[in-house]
Scaffold this motif. Structure first.
Motif, PDB file in Angstrom:
ATOM      1  N   ALA A  11     -22.480   8.509  87.566  1.00 11.03           N
ATOM      2  CA  ALA A  11     -23.423   9.152  88.417  1.00 11.03           C
ATOM      3  C   ALA A  11     -24.720   9.294  87.719  1.00 11.03           C
ATOM      4  N   ILE A  12     -25.418   9.297  88.173  1.00 10.31           N
ATOM      5  CA  ILE A  12     -26.625   9.599  88.749  1.00 10.31           C
ATOM      6  C   ILE A  12     -27.063  10.925  88.320  1.00 10.31           C
ATOM      7  N   ALA A  13     -26.822  11.752  89.269  1.00 11.94           N
ATOM      8  CA  ALA A  13     -27.342  13.041  89.257  1.00 11.94           C
ATOM      9  C   ALA A  13     -27.442  13.507  87.841  1.00 11.94           C
ATOM     10  N   PRO A  96     -16.649  11.849  99.014  1.00  6.88           N
ATOM     11  CA  PRO A  96     -16.590  12.420  97.667  1.00  6.88           C
ATOM     12  C   PRO A  96     -17.875  12.151  96.871  1.00  6.88           C
ATOM     13  N   HIS A  97     -18.413  10.957  97.007  1.00  9.85           N
ATOM     14  CA  HIS A  97     -19.593  10.584  96.236  1.00  9.85           C
ATOM     15  C   HIS A  97     -20.858  11.286  96.753  1.00  9.85           C
ATOM     16  N   THR A  98     -21.006  11.333  98.087  1.00  6.80           N
ATOM     17  CA  THR A  98     -22.202  11.982  98.625  1.00  6.80           C
ATOM     18  C   THR A  98     -22.181  13.484  98.316  1.00  6.80           C
ATOM     19  N   LEU A  99     -20.991  14.059  98.373  1.00  3.53           N
ATOM     20  CA  LEU A  99     -20.880  15.480  98.044  1.00  3.53           C
ATOM     21  C   LEU A  99     -21.274  15.721  96.587  1.00  3.53           C
ATOM     22  N   GLU A 100     -20.844  14.822  95.722  1.00  2.00           N
ATOM     23  CA  GLU A 100     -21.207  14.941  94.305  1.00  2.00           C
ATOM     24  C   GLU A 100     -22.732  15.029  94.159  1.00  2.00           C
ATOM     25  N   HIS A 101     -23.450  14.220  94.910  1.00  6.40           N
ATOM     26  CA  HIS A 101     -24.915  14.278  94.840  1.00  6.40           C
ATOM     27  C   HIS A 101     -25.442  15.618  95.354  1.00  6.40           C
ATOM     28  N   LEU A 102     -24.884  16.068  96.488  1.00  6.96           N
ATOM     29  CA  LEU A 102     -25.424  17.257  97.152  1.00  6.96           C
ATOM     30  C   LEU A 102     -25.200  18.539  96.348  1.00  6.96           C
ATOM     31  N   SER A 189     -29.598   4.047  98.910  1.00  4.82           N
ATOM     32  CA  SER A 189     -30.268   3.078  98.033  1.00  4.82           C
ATOM     33  C   SER A 189     -29.369   2.702  96.868  1.00  4.82           C
ATOM     34  N   GLU A 190     -28.640   3.695  96.348  1.00  4.31           N
ATOM     35  CA  GLU A 190     -27.737   3.422  95.233  1.00  4.31           C
ATOM     36  C   GLU A 190     -26.701   2.380  95.659  1.00  4.31           C
ATOM     37  N   MET A 191     -26.108   2.580  96.832  1.00  3.14           N
ATOM     38  CA  MET A 191     -25.060   1.669  97.278  1.00  3.14           C
ATOM     39  C   MET A 191     -25.639   0.322  97.701  1.00  3.14           C
TER      40      MET A 191
END
Ligand SMILES: [Zn+2]
Length: 923
Positions: A11-13, A96-102, A189-191
Motif C-alpha cells: 500500500a500506498i497510504a 478490503p483494499h478501498t477500505l484500507e485507503h479510507l 488510478s492505482e488499479m
C-alpha cells in the motif's frame, strides 16, 4: 487450508498520528492465552480480551525499534454471503483494499486527512503504511519510542475501528467521474496502473482456474476497474461493519516494551461480535485435473511472454518446509537444476546435495521474520495459541529435513510437484490488445460526454472539487501541539559487546559477541595500493569472485562448479560489493554468513576463495538514468587514484569493451592483472557468537598467518581522492544525453562539512530533514507541482559535499529553480521556519538515526562503520541525539547560509545532468 496465493497490494497510504491521553484502566480485560520462547530465543506472548475477543501478540526483540501490525482477516465474499443488500456486488469490488485507503482519511475523534502522519512525525515514528492481501489487511507503524508508540497506537486503532468513511472521502480516494467524463480516484488510478499488466492478468487467471465461483481466494482484493466504477460508499461502510470488529483484529507488536502498559493502552474497543472469515468458510476443493490457459496482456513488444504455474500446496508445516527447501535447491544458485536447464544451458547437468540451508530471517530482520508466521497463525490458526507456537517452529522443521532420505525427497517431489494437478497460465503479449485498450477508453469517455451533456459534467466536477476541499481541511495546530514529543532518554540502546582485536599477524579485526545461530563475516579489502589499471580491473575481480576456479593452500584445485557447490554447503549466504554503508568505495567488501558450527572450515575456505586465481567472462552492467547520473557525478568529483571512479558505470562503459578486445588478443594479460589484485590490504571484521566451544572464543587463531603483515594498508577516505572539480565545485554543468530514457536527472553539489565530528552536523541534518520532509517544502512545491518525481538534499560527509538531486523530472532545470526559490525565501526572511515543522524534522531524524541499529546484527555492523571507519567515539550516537533535540531555528538559518544556499549559487556549485537526447537545459 489449501495453498494460499498472496497477492499483496503494497500500500500506498503513507499516513500517520495525534495525542490522545492514555486511558489507564484498573482492570484490563486481557488474559494471557499462551506464552513461550521461540527457538530464536525471543519470548512470545499472546493475549485476548475477554470482552471483545481482540487479540494482542507481543514478541520481545531486543533493540530500539517497536514495530506494530494491526491485522484484520478480510474475505471479499463475506459481503455477498451475509448481507442480501450486497448481492449485486462482485467479489472483485475491492472492498478490503478501498477500505484500507479510507481508514487514513480520518476517524470520528480525529476527522482530518493526514493527521496520522503528522502525529507520527512527533512520536519518533515513521509514516504509517498498510497493505491488503487476498486474506488480510495489515496496518503498520514503527517507532523508536515506547512512550510515543503507546500514545499513537490508540489513535491508529481508532482510525481502523471508527473511520469516518465520509462520502467525500470515497469520491476522491476511491472513484469518481470527473468533469471531462473520465474515470478517476486514487484507488481507481492505482488499479488502472496495475490491472492490465502481465503479472496481474496472469495472477488473476491463475486464481480463477484454481478456485471456484464463490470462493474468497478467487477475488481480486485490489478491485477491478469495472467493479470500482459500480462500488459505492454504503457498501464499504457495510463491509467495515462486518469485518472490522475487535474479534477479527490482531495487534502484533514486535520489540521491547512494557506489556501491561500496552494492554492498558488498547483497552477501549469495539464489542461487536462477528463470525471469523476463512476459518468458518467452506473448504476449497482440490483441483481435479491440470489446466492450461493462455492470457493476453497488452504490450507493443511481442517478442517475449511469461509463464506462471500454480497448484495447491501442503498445509503441514514439515511439508511446507520441504517445498521451500526444494525451491532453494531447484532455483537458487548458478548450479541449481532449473537454472542450469533454463539459463546455464551449455553446462552439463550435475547433482548436488541439499544441505545446510538454514533460515536466518528472524535474526537479520526479526520484525519481518516473525510477522509472517504470526499473521498466518491469526488468520488460519486456533484462538488458544497452539498454532502460533507451531507456526513459529519452522526452523525445527528445516533441521528435521536433514534426516530425510532420498526416498522421502523423491516422494515429496512426486506428490507435490509432479503428480499434483496444476494450473499453467501462458502470458502472451499482444500489440492489438494494447491499441484496443486505449481506443476503448477514448470511445467510452466520448460517449459519456455526449450523453451527459455540459451541465451534468459540470455538476460532477463540482462534486469532486467540494469533496477535495472537505478532505483537505487543515489539521488544527492545537491537536499537534497537544501530542507531546517523547524524551530521547526513553530510547533503547542496541549496543553489542565489542572487542577490537589487533592481531599478532597484523590483521585488524572487530569481534562482536552477539546471540546468533550464525557467524557473520565481512572482509574489507583495501584497494589503496592498486595501480590505476588494477583499479579498472577490480570490478571484474569482484564480480567474478564466487564463480572462479580456486587453488587452495594445500595445492588442490576446484573448478567453478565445485566452488559454487562448496559455497552453498559451507555458507548460508554470500555477497560481494564495493564500499561499506553507501560510502568507503575504496574498500571491497565480501560478506559471508556461516552456520556457527562451521566457523573454522569457513574461514579456511573463504581465504581460499578471496585469494584465488580467477578468469572469467565480462559482466554486463545495467543502465538507467539515475544510475548514470550518479556515475557521472562520481566521474566528476574523483581523481584517477580513486577506486570509486574506476569502478563506476561511466568508466566501465568505456573500459569493458577494451577488456573484451584484450581477452581475444592476449588473455594472459587479463589473468596477470587479476592475479595482481591479490596483493590486498585487509581490514577484517568478524561477528562471533559467545556460545562458541572453548578455544574458539576469540575466533582469531583461524586467521593467524593467513595474510602477511605487509598486506595491511590504511583506509583512504573519499575526501582525499577528490579531483579539482570535487575540491572546488563551481559554475559548470556537465550534461550526458542518454537516448534510452525519457526524463531528466540532475545532481547539484557544493562543499559541505568534512569531519565526522563536525559540530555543524546536527543542525545541518535537521535543516536537510526540514526541507525534505514528507508533506514538507520540497515535497509540496516540487513533487506536488509535478516538476519531478523526487527532489532531495543530501549530505555526503565522506566526500565533504552537500547536494541537491532531482529524480525523474520532465525538466530538472525547472525543479532546480523552484528549490532555489524556496531556499531564497527562507534566506531572505520572506518565509520563516516554523517550530512545529522543526519538531517534526527532529523527530523524524531521531527515528532514522536510531533505527539504523534496529537489530543486533545491524548494530554490530554500524559499530564497525562508526568506530573503525569513521573514527567516532563509542557513545557518538547517543550524543548526536541530544544535539538533534537542541537544534534551534537560528542554527537552521546559519546552516542555510553556510551550506545549502551555496548549492544554488553558480560560483560555488556544479551540476551533473543526465537527460534524454532531445533535452538540453541548465540554469
Ligand atoms: Zn491501494
Amino acid at each position: 487450508m489449501a495453498g494460499i496465493l498472496h497477492i499483496a497490494f503494497q500500500a500506498i497510504a503513507t499516513k500517520l498520528p495525534v495525542d490522545m491521553p492514555l486511558v489507564l484502566s484498573k482492570n484490563p480485560a486481557f488474559k494471557t492465552v499462551t506464552e513461550f520462547d521461540t527457538i530464536y530465543g525471543n519470548k512470545i506472548s499472546q493475549y485476548r480480551s475477554e470482552n471483545t475477543g481482540l487479540q494482542i501478540v507481543v514478541v520481545d526483540v531486543e533493540g530500539p525499534v517497536i514495530s506494530c501490525h494491526s491485522v484484520l482477516a478480510t474475505e471479499s465474499m463475506y459481503l455477498i454471503r451475509f448481507n442480501w443488500l450486497m448481492q449485486a456486488v462482485s467479489d472483485d469490488s475491492g472492498c478490503p483494499h478501498t477500505l484500507e485507503h479510507l481508514v487514513f482519511l480520518g476517524s470520528t475523534k480525529y476527522p482530518y486527512k493526514g493527521i496520522l502522519d503528522l502525529l507520527a512525525n512527533r512520536a519518533f515514528a515513521q509514516g504509517t503504511n498498510a497493505w491488503t492481501a487476498v486474506d488480510h489487511t495489515a496496518y503498520h507503524i514503527k517507532s523508536v519510542s515506547e512512550d510515543g508508540f503507546l500514545r499513537i497506537l490508540p489513535i491508529y486503532l481508532d482510525h481502523i475501528l471508527f473511520p469516518t468513511l465520509e462520502e467525500s472521502a470515497f469520491t476522491t480516494e476511491v472513484y469518481h467521474m470527473n468533469g471531462s467524463g473520465e474515470d478517476a480516484g486514487v484507488v481507481f488510478s492505482e488499479m488502472q496502473g496495475r490491472e492490465n499488466t502481465s503479472v496481474s492478468l496472469m495472477a488473476a487467471a491463475n486464481q480463477r482456474a484454481l478456485y471456484p465461483e464463490g470462493n474468497g481466494y478467487r477475488s481480486q482484493t485490489g478491485g477491478l476497474m469495472e467493479a470500482l466504477g459500480k462500488l459505492d460508499n454504503e457498501t464499504i461502510r457495510a463491509f467495515h461493519k462486518k469485518a472490522y470488529v475487535s474479534r477479527n483484529l490482531s495487534v502484533i507488536v514486535i520489540g521491547k516494551l512494557d506489556h501491561s502498559q500496552l494492554l492498558q493502552a488498547v483497552q477501549p474497543l469495539d464489542e461487536e461480535l462477528a463470525k471469523r472469515p476463512w476459518v468458518d468458510s467452506a473448504p476449497t476443493e482440490d483441483l481435479a485435473t491440470s489446466v492450461l490457459r493462455t492470457v493476453e496482456f497488452p504490450d507493443r513488444d511481442e517478442s517475449m511472454g511469461d509463464v506462471r504455474i500454480g497448484w495447491f500446496g501442503p498445509s503441514d508445516i514439515q511439508e511446507i518446509a520441504a517445498i521451500d527447501m526444494l525451491g532453494v535447491y531447484l532455483c537458487n544458485s548458478p548450479i541449481a537444476p532449473l537454472r542450469k536447464a533454463f539459463i546455464e544451458i551449455r553446462q552439463p547437468l550435475c547433482t548436488g546435495d541439499i544441505e545446510n540451508k538454514n533460515y536466518d530471517a528472524a535474526e537479520v530482520d526479526p520484525y519481518a521474520g516473525f510477522n509472517y508466521a504470526i499473521i498466518t497463525a491469526f488468520v488460519y490458526g486456533d484462538t488458544e495459541g497452539k498454532d502460533l507456537k507451531r507456526y513459529l517452529e519452522d526452523l525445527k522443521a528445516f533441521e528435521h529435513l536433514f534426516s530425510w532420505t532420498e526416498e522421502q525427497w523423491a516422494g515429496c517431489i512426486n506428490k507435490w510437484l509432479i503428480e499434483a494437478p496444476h494450473v499453467a497460465i501462458l502470458g502472451k503479449p499482444s500489440a492489438v490488445m494494447a491499441d484496443r485498450l486505449v481506443e476503448d477508453n477514448a470511445a467510452r469517455v466520448k460517449d459519456r460526454v455526449e450523453q451527459l451533456g455540459k451541465q451534468k459534467l459540470e455538476q460532477l466536477q463540482k462534486k469532486v472539487d467540494d469533496a477535495q476541499a472537505l478532505n483537505e481541511r487543515p489539521v488544527p495546530d492545537k491537536i499537534l501541539e497537544d501530542f507531546k514529543i517523547p524524551g530521547i532518554d526513553s530510547i533503547r540502546d542496541n549496543s553489542t559487546q565489542k572487542a577490537l582485536d589487533s592481531m599478532s599477524s597484523g590483521l585488524w579485526m572487530q569481534l562482536d559477541n552477539i546471540k546468533s545461530q550464525f557467524f557473520n563475516i565481512s572482509l574489507h579489502l583495501s584497494t589503496a595500493n592498486f595501480t590505476h589499471k588494477q583499479r579498472l580491473y577490480s570490478s571484474l575481480f569482484l564480480y567474478n569472485i564466487f564463480v572462479n576456479p580456486v587453488k587452495r593452500n594445500d595445492g588442490t584445485t576446484l573448478d567453478w562448479m565445485q566452488v559454487v557447490e562448496q559455497l552453498d554447503q559451507n555458507t548460508v549466504n554470500y555477497s560481494a560489493s564495493f564500499g561499506v554503508a553507501n560510502g568507503f568505495k575504496d574498500l571491497m567488501t565480501i560478506k559471508f554468513k556461516v552456520d556457527k558450527t562451521k566457523y573454522k572450515e569457513a574461514v579456511e575456505w573463504i581465504v581460499g576463495v578471496t585469494l584465488s586465481k580467477m578468469l572469467n567472462d565480462l559482466p554486463s552492467q545495467a543502465r538507467n538514468g539515475s544510475g548514470m547520473n550518479w556515475a557521472l557525478y562520481h566521474h566528476l568529483i574523483f581523481d584517477e587514484e580513486s577506486t570509486a571512479k574506476a569502478v563506476n558505470l561511466a568508466t566501465l562503459a568505456k573500459f569493458l569493451p577494451q577488456v573484451e578486445k584484450v581477452l581475444q588478443e592476449n588473455p594472459a594479460e587479463v589473468i596477470q592483472m587479476l592475479e595482481g589484485i591479490q596483493q590486498l590490504g585487509m581490514y577484517l571484521k568478524v561477528y562471533i557468537d559467545v556460545s562458541l566451544p572453548a578455544g574458539e572464543s576469540s575466533g582469531s587463531y583461524c586467521w593467524t598467518g593467513v595474510v602477511p603483515r605487509s598486506y595491511i594498508t590504511p583506509i583512504r577516505y573519499a575526501r582525499d581522492l577528490l579531483s579539482p572539480i570535487g575540491r572546488n565545485p563551481c559554475r559548470y554543468a556537465t550534461i550526458l544525453a542518454l537516448p534510452s530514457i525519457e526524463s531528466c536527472f540532475s545532481i547539484h553539489f557544493s562543499r559541505g562539512p568534512q569531519d565526522y565530528n563536525d559540530p555543524d552536523l546536527a543542525p545541518l541534518q535537521v535543516l536537510i530533514e526540514y526541507l525534505s520532509l514528507l508533506e514538507g517544502e520540497f515535497w509540496k512545491k516540487i513533487r506536488g507541482a509535478g516538476l519531478a518525481y523526487g527532489a532531495s538534499l543530501g549530505l555526503r560527509l565522506e566526500e565533504g559535499i552537500v547536494e541537491f538531486s532531482v529524480y525523474r523530472s520532465p525538466n530538472s532545470a525547472l525543479a532546480f529553480s523552484k528549490a532555489r526559490e524556496i531556499v531564497h525565501d527562507f534566506k531572505s526572511g520572506r518565509k520563516e521556519f516554523e517550530q512545529l515543522a522543526l519538531d517534526s524534522a527532529k523527530s523524524s531524524l531521531v527515528y532514522s538515526t536510531v533505527s539504523v541499529e534496529s537489530s543486533l546484527l545491524k548494530a554490530a555492523s554500524s559499530g564497525f562503520l562508526t568506530q573503525v571507519l569513521q573514527k567516532r567515539p563509542a557513545g557518538y550516537r547517543r550524543d548526536f541525539l541530544d544535539k538533534i533535540c537542541n537544534v534551534t531555528i537560528d542554527e537552521l538559518k546559519k546552516m542555510l547560509d553556510k551550506y545549502i544556499s551555496k548549492i544554488f549559487e553558480g560560483e560555488t556549485s556544479r551540476v551533473a545532468v543526465v537527460c534524454s537526447g532531445g533535452k538540453s537545459e541548465v540554469r
